[in-house]
Structures are given as C-alpha cells and as structure tokens.
Enzyme design. Sequence first.
Site, PDB file in Angstrom:
ATOM      1  N   ASN A 192       6.118  -8.944   0.662  1.00  0.00           N
ATOM      2  CA  ASN A 192       5.658  -7.760  -0.050  1.00  0.00           C
ATOM      3  C   ASN A 192       6.817  -7.110  -0.807  1.00  0.00           C
ATOM      4  OD1 ASN A 192       3.287  -8.279   1.246  1.00  0.00           O
ATOM      5  ND2 ASN A 192       3.194  -6.346   2.360  1.00  0.00           N
ATOM      6  N   HIS A 229       6.914  -7.765   5.384  1.00  0.00           N
ATOM      7  CA  HIS A 229       6.909  -6.512   4.616  1.00  0.00           C
ATOM      8  C   HIS A 229       8.338  -6.136   4.263  1.00  0.00           C
ATOM      9  CE1 HIS A 229       2.662  -4.973   5.055  1.00  0.00           C
ATOM     10  NE2 HIS A 229       2.650  -6.089   5.751  1.00  0.00           N
ATOM     11  N   SER A 276      -1.597   0.076  -2.850  1.00  0.00           N
ATOM     12  CA  SER A 276      -1.726   0.885  -1.650  1.00  0.00           C
ATOM     13  C   SER A 276      -2.943   1.783  -1.857  1.00  0.00           C
ATOM     14  CB  SER A 276      -0.437   1.655  -1.346  1.00  0.00           C
ATOM     15  OG  SER A 276      -0.062   2.414  -2.448  1.00  0.00           O
ATOM     16  N   ASP A 305      -4.154  -1.399   8.675  1.00  0.00           N
ATOM     17  CA  ASP A 305      -2.913  -1.107   9.393  1.00  0.00           C
ATOM     18  C   ASP A 305      -3.199  -0.098  10.500  1.00  0.00           C
ATOM     19  OD1 ASP A 305      -0.494  -0.410  10.384  1.00  0.00           O
ATOM     20  OD2 ASP A 305       0.393   0.222   8.476  1.00  0.00           O
ATOM     21  N   GLU A 344      -1.456  -5.798  11.479  1.00  0.00           N
ATOM     22  CA  GLU A 344      -0.033  -5.586  11.776  1.00  0.00           C
ATOM     23  C   GLU A 344       0.159  -5.184  13.232  1.00  0.00           C
ATOM     24  OE1 GLU A 344       2.213  -3.126   8.985  1.00  0.00           O
ATOM     25  OE2 GLU A 344       3.215  -2.153  10.664  1.00  0.00           O
ATOM     26  N   ASP A 363      -3.155  -2.781   0.484  1.00  0.00           N
ATOM     27  CA  ASP A 363      -1.968  -2.755   1.337  1.00  0.00           C
ATOM     28  C   ASP A 363      -1.995  -1.536   2.276  1.00  0.00           C
ATOM     29  OD1 ASP A 363       0.540  -3.695   2.149  1.00  0.00           O
ATOM     30  OD2 ASP A 363       1.629  -2.567   0.600  1.00  0.00           O
TER      31      ASP A 363
HETATM   32 ZN   LIG Z   1       4.434  -2.819   4.052  1.00  0.00          ZN
END
Ligand SMILES: [Zn+2]
Length: 291
Positions: free
Chosen positions: A237, A215, A50, A104, A135, A82
């Site tokens: 994920n 996810h 992340s 995202d 997403e 991510d």
């Molecule tokens: Zn996620």
Amino acid sequence: MSIANAREIMVEAAKGKYAIGAFNITDLVQMEAVVEAAIDKKAPVIIQTSVKPSQFLGRQVLVAIYRTLAAAAPVPVCLHLDHCTEIGYCKMCAESGYTSIMIDASKQVYEENIRQTKEVVDYCHSVGNISVEGELGTLGGVEDQVKIVEDEAALANPNQGVEFVERTGVDIFAPAIGTAHGVYKTKNPKIDFERLGKINQMLNGSGVKTPLVVHGGTGLPEDYVKKLLEMGGAKFNVSTELKHTLIDTTYDYITAKRDEYDPGKIDAAAKDAIRGAVGHWIDMLGSAGKA
Ligand SMILES: [Zn+2]
C-alpha cells in the site's frame, strides 16, 4: 474488460514472486495517473480509496470512473476500499461496485475482529466477485512505530493469524509486522520480516491461498521492499508518497507560474508526477510486464 478483484491478481503475484502496487487516490486525475502508469508498465494494479474521499466524491461516482477506466485498460485494475472500520459502509461500497473491501476491525478485541470481518466477508461473497482484506494486530502511525514493534503483543501472532484467516474466510490478509503509515522518521525502520515469512509459510506454504498485504509502503528502503516481497508480501500500500507528490508538484507549479490561470496545466503536472511515482513502485515490486 479489465475489472479485477484484489485476490485474483495477488494470487498470481504471490506465485510469481512479485507484488501488486496498491495506490491511494482522492480524485479523477490521480486515478488516471495510476491506471496510465499501470498500462505503460503492463502491470496489474490496485486503486484504493480510504473512506473519506469515497464519501466526499461519492462512491457511485468513483465506481463509475473506475469502471470506465478499467474497462478500457488492457491490464487488470482493482478498486479497493482501504481501512474501513464500519461494516455498513463496507457493504455499501461492495454494492456500489468496488471490487475489493478492507474491513479494519483490528482495534477491536480478537473475537470481535473475527465477527466483524466474517460478516463483511460473507456479505461481499454473496454480492459477487469481491475480495475482502482483514487486519490483525496494530498498524500505527510513525510516531509509535518503534513502540509497536517492541511490543510483541501489538504485532500479529502467526498462530492467531492462521486461525483468523480460517475463521473469517478473508481473501487477503494484512498482519501487523511493524510497518507504519506516514513517513518513517528513520532510514532503518524496525520491521519484523521473519514474522511475515512465518505467517506466509503457514498460510501459503503448500500453495497460495491467502496472499499477504504490506501496509505503510511509503518510505520503505528498496532493500526492505525486496525482503518483504521475498517473505510473501503480495500487495504494497502506497498512500503518503502520492499525497506528497501531488501537493509538492502543485505547489511548485503554482509558485513558478503564479500569474497563469490554467487549472488543466496544474492537473497535467500533478498527473505526470504521480504517474512517475507509481511507475517507480511498479518497477520495485516486479509487477511490470506481468499483466
Ligand atoms: Zn494501511
């Protein structure tokens, strides 16, 4: 050389009806554990970070370690960013050598999500062989999982999903279907399996073009995982489970050997435990032996 982007290994997975495990890590020991598990299982794999650990360790440092491990691995390994909400940081990671980026912008209104996602896609494709994940819909934490599933508008609308993929050019797509981050509070979380199946049919029914991402893998019952796989999930994920494994193992080790001052042994214990957890996921996803 076994450096891969996410799309190329996911297309193979979707065609072969298995899925790629995408494992979040925060340091070198965890990254090695993921790669070693993948080598043990002869499985293609995705390492994810992340944004926070990427900034804490430094993206160039992470990429250097990744490239070193992947180059020596006989299996394809991808390094994926991510849930990045900042276009600028997506671009910086692409330039630094991540092979896959998730922009995202799902919290933005639809048109703005498309605009931001497309900007990252265009940039990553111009830089090199970098895949981009986008997403659509709300993918919350467990505290609002049921609320989200019951609110039709929060999940990814299949027609809009197809339009989103076409207009942005994303390589891989994460539609919100009710999975959540964290640890599910119930043994039977509400997941809209059919929605994933419908989106997959519309996008990939006549040949795999845009593989789908699930996810919130942590805590999904095995039969749910199998069903999501059948419905077209090609990347799962897994983050929270590995965090728990790391911290619980470290805590137990230190508690048992409070007078031993040997950090290498703590690392070894953590690495073993994470390798085991990753190996279990690889088996569940059917990717063992597919590299
Ligand atoms: Zn996620």
